[in-house]
Design a protein around this motif. Sequence first.
Motif, PDB file in Angstrom:
ATOM      1  N   PHE A  92       0.614   2.030  33.489  1.00  0.00           N
ATOM      2  CA  PHE A  92       1.343   0.769  33.514  1.00  0.00           C
ATOM      3  C   PHE A  92       1.739   0.537  34.965  1.00  0.00           C
ATOM      4  O   PHE A  92       2.357   1.401  35.594  1.00  0.00           O
ATOM      5  CB  PHE A  92       2.594   0.883  32.632  1.00  0.00           C
ATOM      6  CG  PHE A  92       3.517  -0.297  32.713  1.00  0.00           C
ATOM      7  CD1 PHE A  92       3.279  -1.445  31.947  1.00  0.00           C
ATOM      8  CD2 PHE A  92       4.626  -0.285  33.545  1.00  0.00           C
ATOM      9  CE1 PHE A  92       4.130  -2.548  32.021  1.00  0.00           C
ATOM     10  CE2 PHE A  92       5.470  -1.387  33.626  1.00  0.00           C
ATOM     11  CZ  PHE A  92       5.228  -2.511  32.853  1.00  0.00           C
ATOM     12  N   GLU A 101       3.301   4.046  36.122  1.00  0.00           N
ATOM     13  CA  GLU A 101       3.896   4.941  35.133  1.00  0.00           C
ATOM     14  C   GLU A 101       2.860   5.263  34.062  1.00  0.00           C
ATOM     15  O   GLU A 101       2.020   4.439  33.732  1.00  0.00           O
ATOM     16  CB  GLU A 101       5.137   4.281  34.508  1.00  0.00           C
ATOM     17  CG  GLU A 101       6.225   4.025  35.542  1.00  0.00           C
ATOM     18  CD  GLU A 101       7.503   3.456  34.919  1.00  0.00           C
ATOM     19  OE1 GLU A 101       8.366   4.247  34.539  1.00  0.00           O
ATOM     20  OE2 GLU A 101       7.618   2.219  34.817  1.00  0.00           O
ATOM     21  N   ILE A 128      -7.946   0.864  29.678  1.00  0.00           N
ATOM     22  CA  ILE A 128      -6.803   0.015  29.361  1.00  0.00           C
ATOM     23  C   ILE A 128      -5.902  -0.041  30.582  1.00  0.00           C
ATOM     24  O   ILE A 128      -5.445   0.989  31.075  1.00  0.00           O
ATOM     25  CB  ILE A 128      -6.013   0.562  28.143  1.00  0.00           C
ATOM     26  CG1 ILE A 128      -6.919   0.561  26.901  1.00  0.00           C
ATOM     27  CG2 ILE A 128      -4.750  -0.272  27.906  1.00  0.00           C
ATOM     28  CD1 ILE A 128      -6.229   1.050  25.640  1.00  0.00           C
ATOM     29  N   GLN A 129      -5.697  -1.242  31.094  1.00  0.00           N
ATOM     30  CA  GLN A 129      -4.827  -1.416  32.252  1.00  0.00           C
ATOM     31  C   GLN A 129      -3.679  -2.319  31.859  1.00  0.00           C
ATOM     32  O   GLN A 129      -3.894  -3.423  31.372  1.00  0.00           O
ATOM     33  CB  GLN A 129      -5.599  -2.044  33.415  1.00  0.00           C
ATOM     34  CG  GLN A 129      -6.688  -1.136  33.974  1.00  0.00           C
ATOM     35  CD  GLN A 129      -7.472  -1.824  35.091  1.00  0.00           C
ATOM     36  OE1 GLN A 129      -6.919  -2.598  35.866  1.00  0.00           O
ATOM     37  NE2 GLN A 129      -8.763  -1.559  35.169  1.00  0.00           N
ATOM     38  N   LEU A 130      -2.476  -1.836  32.084  1.00  0.00           N
ATOM     39  CA  LEU A 130      -1.292  -2.603  31.694  1.00  0.00           C
ATOM     40  C   LEU A 130      -0.494  -3.019  32.916  1.00  0.00           C
ATOM     41  O   LEU A 130      -0.283  -2.221  33.827  1.00  0.00           O
ATOM     42  CB  LEU A 130      -0.424  -1.749  30.777  1.00  0.00           C
ATOM     43  CG  LEU A 130      -1.153  -1.177  29.552  1.00  0.00           C
ATOM     44  CD1 LEU A 130      -0.229  -0.256  28.776  1.00  0.00           C
ATOM     45  CD2 LEU A 130      -1.668  -2.303  28.678  1.00  0.00           C
ATOM     46  N   GLN A 131      -0.060  -4.263  32.907  1.00  0.00           N
ATOM     47  CA  GLN A 131       0.759  -4.749  34.008  1.00  0.00           C
ATOM     48  C   GLN A 131       2.013  -5.398  33.474  1.00  0.00           C
ATOM     49  O   GLN A 131       2.011  -5.965  32.380  1.00  0.00           O
ATOM     50  CB  GLN A 131      -0.012  -5.787  34.817  1.00  0.00           C
ATOM     51  CG  GLN A 131      -1.195  -5.203  35.556  1.00  0.00           C
ATOM     52  CD  GLN A 131      -1.697  -6.147  36.621  1.00  0.00           C
ATOM     53  OE1 GLN A 131      -1.759  -7.348  36.404  1.00  0.00           O
ATOM     54  NE2 GLN A 131      -2.031  -5.616  37.774  1.00  0.00           N
ATOM     55  N   GLY A 132       3.059  -5.352  34.258  1.00  0.00           N
ATOM     56  CA  GLY A 132       4.303  -5.977  33.833  1.00  0.00           C
ATOM     57  C   GLY A 132       5.409  -5.625  34.800  1.00  0.00           C
ATOM     58  O   GLY A 132       5.148  -5.404  35.983  1.00  0.00           O
ATOM     59  N   LEU A 133       6.621  -5.608  34.289  1.00  0.00           N
ATOM     60  CA  LEU A 133       7.760  -5.302  35.138  1.00  0.00           C
ATOM     61  C   LEU A 133       8.405  -4.006  34.663  1.00  0.00           C
ATOM     62  O   LEU A 133       8.636  -3.822  33.473  1.00  0.00           O
ATOM     63  CB  LEU A 133       8.783  -6.449  35.080  1.00  0.00           C
ATOM     64  CG  LEU A 133       8.239  -7.777  35.640  1.00  0.00           C
ATOM     65  CD1 LEU A 133       9.122  -8.941  35.220  1.00  0.00           C
ATOM     66  CD2 LEU A 133       8.141  -7.703  37.163  1.00  0.00           C
ATOM     67  N   CYS A 134       8.708  -3.123  35.590  1.00  0.00           N
ATOM     68  CA  CYS A 134       9.301  -1.841  35.231  1.00  0.00           C
ATOM     69  C   CYS A 134      10.793  -2.019  34.947  1.00  0.00           C
ATOM     70  O   CYS A 134      11.348  -3.095  35.126  1.00  0.00           O
ATOM     71  CB  CYS A 134       9.099  -0.823  36.350  1.00  0.00           C
ATOM     72  SG  CYS A 134      10.107  -1.138  37.801  1.00  0.00           S
TER      73      CYS A 134
ATOM     74  N   GLY B 121      10.433  -1.307  30.167  1.00  0.00           N
ATOM     75  CA  GLY B 121       9.814  -2.350  30.982  1.00  0.00           C
ATOM     76  C   GLY B 121       9.279  -3.480  30.124  1.00  0.00           C
ATOM     77  O   GLY B 121       9.412  -3.465  28.896  1.00  0.00           O
ATOM     78  N   THR B 122       8.675  -4.456  30.774  1.00  0.00           N
ATOM     79  CA  THR B 122       8.153  -5.633  30.084  1.00  0.00           C
ATOM     80  C   THR B 122       6.663  -5.771  30.343  1.00  0.00           C
ATOM     81  O   THR B 122       6.248  -5.881  31.492  1.00  0.00           O
ATOM     82  CB  THR B 122       8.851  -6.901  30.605  1.00  0.00           C
ATOM     83  OG1 THR B 122      10.261  -6.702  30.569  1.00  0.00           O
ATOM     84  CG2 THR B 122       8.475  -8.107  29.761  1.00  0.00           C
ATOM     85  N   LEU B 123       5.884  -5.791  29.283  1.00  0.00           N
ATOM     86  CA  LEU B 123       4.444  -5.951  29.447  1.00  0.00           C
ATOM     87  C   LEU B 123       4.120  -7.422  29.682  1.00  0.00           C
ATOM     88  O   LEU B 123       4.550  -8.289  28.928  1.00  0.00           O
ATOM     89  CB  LEU B 123       3.720  -5.453  28.186  1.00  0.00           C
ATOM     90  CG  LEU B 123       2.190  -5.474  28.249  1.00  0.00           C
ATOM     91  CD1 LEU B 123       1.693  -4.459  29.263  1.00  0.00           C
ATOM     92  CD2 LEU B 123       1.599  -5.191  26.881  1.00  0.00           C
ATOM     93  N   VAL B 124       3.371  -7.694  30.720  1.00  0.00           N
ATOM     94  CA  VAL B 124       3.025  -9.079  31.027  1.00  0.00           C
ATOM     95  C   VAL B 124       1.543  -9.359  30.788  1.00  0.00           C
ATOM     96  O   VAL B 124       1.175 -10.359  30.205  1.00  0.00           O
ATOM     97  CB  VAL B 124       3.396  -9.429  32.484  1.00  0.00           C
ATOM     98  CG1 VAL B 124       2.879 -10.809  32.855  1.00  0.00           C
ATOM     99  CG2 VAL B 124       4.912  -9.365  32.670  1.00  0.00           C
ATOM    100  N   SER B 125       0.701  -8.468  31.243  1.00  0.00           N
ATOM    101  CA  SER B 125      -0.735  -8.688  31.026  1.00  0.00           C
ATOM    102  C   SER B 125      -1.440  -7.363  30.783  1.00  0.00           C
ATOM    103  O   SER B 125      -0.918  -6.302  31.123  1.00  0.00           O
ATOM    104  CB  SER B 125      -1.350  -9.400  32.221  1.00  0.00           C
ATOM    105  OG  SER B 125      -1.309  -8.558  33.350  1.00  0.00           O
ATOM    106  N   HIS B 126      -2.611  -7.460  30.199  1.00  0.00           N
ATOM    107  CA  HIS B 126      -3.344  -6.233  29.890  1.00  0.00           C
ATOM    108  C   HIS B 126      -4.838  -6.493  29.975  1.00  0.00           C
ATOM    109  O   HIS B 126      -5.312  -7.587  29.692  1.00  0.00           O
ATOM    110  CB  HIS B 126      -2.977  -5.740  28.502  1.00  0.00           C
ATOM    111  CG  HIS B 126      -3.349  -6.704  27.421  1.00  0.00           C
ATOM    112  ND1 HIS B 126      -2.626  -7.844  27.178  1.00  0.00           N
ATOM    113  CD2 HIS B 126      -4.360  -6.721  26.539  1.00  0.00           C
ATOM    114  CE1 HIS B 126      -3.181  -8.514  26.191  1.00  0.00           C
ATOM    115  NE2 HIS B 126      -4.249  -7.859  25.781  1.00  0.00           N
ATOM    116  N   ILE B 127      -5.551  -5.466  30.375  1.00  0.00           N
ATOM    117  CA  ILE B 127      -7.002  -5.524  30.433  1.00  0.00           C
ATOM    118  C   ILE B 127      -7.525  -4.380  29.574  1.00  0.00           C
ATOM    119  O   ILE B 127      -7.128  -3.235  29.759  1.00  0.00           O
ATOM    120  CB  ILE B 127      -7.515  -5.346  31.879  1.00  0.00           C
ATOM    121  CG1 ILE B 127      -7.055  -6.514  32.754  1.00  0.00           C
ATOM    122  CG2 ILE B 127      -9.036  -5.220  31.892  1.00  0.00           C
ATOM    123  CD1 ILE B 127      -7.387  -6.323  34.229  1.00  0.00           C
ATOM    124  N   ILE B 128      -8.360  -4.718  28.606  1.00  0.00           N
ATOM    125  CA  ILE B 128      -8.958  -3.687  27.761  1.00  0.00           C
ATOM    126  C   ILE B 128     -10.471  -3.833  27.828  1.00  0.00           C
ATOM    127  O   ILE B 128     -11.009  -4.898  27.529  1.00  0.00           O
ATOM    128  CB  ILE B 128      -8.480  -3.814  26.299  1.00  0.00           C
ATOM    129  CG1 ILE B 128      -6.960  -3.596  26.228  1.00  0.00           C
ATOM    130  CG2 ILE B 128      -9.203  -2.801  25.399  1.00  0.00           C
ATOM    131  CD1 ILE B 128      -6.383  -3.676  24.818  1.00  0.00           C
TER     132      ILE B 128
END
Lengths: 144, 144
Positions: A92, A101, A128-134, B121-128
Amino acid sequence: MAEYRFEEILRRLKLKVTPRRLAVLEAMARETSFLSAEQVWSKVSPARKMGLPTVYRILDELALSGIVTQVIRDDRQLYYFLCLNEKHHHHFVCTSCKKVEDIDLCLADELRAEVAQRLKGTLVSHIIQLQGLCSHCAPQEQQK
Amino acid sequence: MAEYRFEEILRRLKLKVTPRRLAVLEAMARETSFLSAEQVWSKVSPARKMGLPTVYRILDELALSGIVTQVIRDDRQLYYFLCLNEKHHHHFVCTSCKKVEDIDLCLADELRAEVAQRLKGTLVSHIIQLQGLCSHCAPQEQQK
DNA sequence: TTATGTGCAAAGCGTTTGCAGCTCC
DNA sequence: GGAGCTGCAAACGCTTTGCACATAA
C-alpha cells in the motif's frame, strides 16, 4: 538493521560482500518509500564514490534475488524498495508521503475461483497495487 | 464493430474524425491482446500511410479519454488495449496466447476494509493485474 | 478560415553495455 | 590467482517534441 545483517544477506545470495553493495543496502534500509535508481544513488553516502551503472547493477541483482521489489511507474522509470518480509504480501503506497506499507491480505483465492468459474482459466500470478492515504496523511487531507 | 461507431466515439471525445484515428481504432478493435505502439502501427492498413509518432499521439489521446487501457510491461514498453467496457473491471491476460479477458469481480471493498483496519488508512485507487492460462491454453499446457 | 492533426527528423533520457582495471575470497 | 566487481564513456531504444504543411469542420 546492523551492518552484519547485510553481509549475511549478500552471502546468502552468493554475492561478494563489497562496499558498494553494502552502501546500497544501507541506503535503502533507511527509506520508507520506493526510490528510483538515481535517488538511491544520491542517498548513498557520497564518501563511497560509485557510478550510476553500478547502482543499477546492484539493484537488478537484489531485485532478481527477491529482496528488492521493483515497480515501473507512469513516468516509465523503475523504482526500488527493499523489503525483507519473506511472506507473500502486497504493498500500500501513500500518495501523499509515499510511504510503503505491507498488506498481508491476499485475495488470490477468490480471484482464482473467479477465473476458473467465469473464464474456465487458471490463475498463475497476480499483481495488486494499492494507493491511498496512510494513517498520518489521511486526517490532514480531510482538513483541506 | 461498424465504422460509424468509431466516428461516434471520436466525436464524443471531441476529437476530429480523421482517417488516421479511424485506422487506429479499426486496427485495435480487431485485436484481443495488448499491443505496443509499434505493433499497432504495423497492424494499421499499410494503405493509410502514417508515422509512428502519430500512432503514439492517437494512442495517448485514447488512453487519456479512457477507452484505451495502457500498461507498462517489464520490458519498459507501453502496451495498449482498446476496451469499450465502461463498467469498472480488471483484466486477465493469458500468458500463452496473450488474450485479454475482463474480470468483473472487484475486491476493492475487502481491500479498503483491510487498509482501514490494519493501517488506519484510506484506499483511493487500486491496480489488479491477473495472469494465467485461458480456457483454450490451459488444457494444452497440462499435456506438456 | 482556422483550430487541429500529421510527417519527418531530431532530441530526450532512463537504462544498459563494453571493456579495462580493480577487489574480494 | 582468478572469478567477480566497478568506472567510465558510449550506445540503446522507446517515446516525445519542434516545426512546417495539410486537413477537418
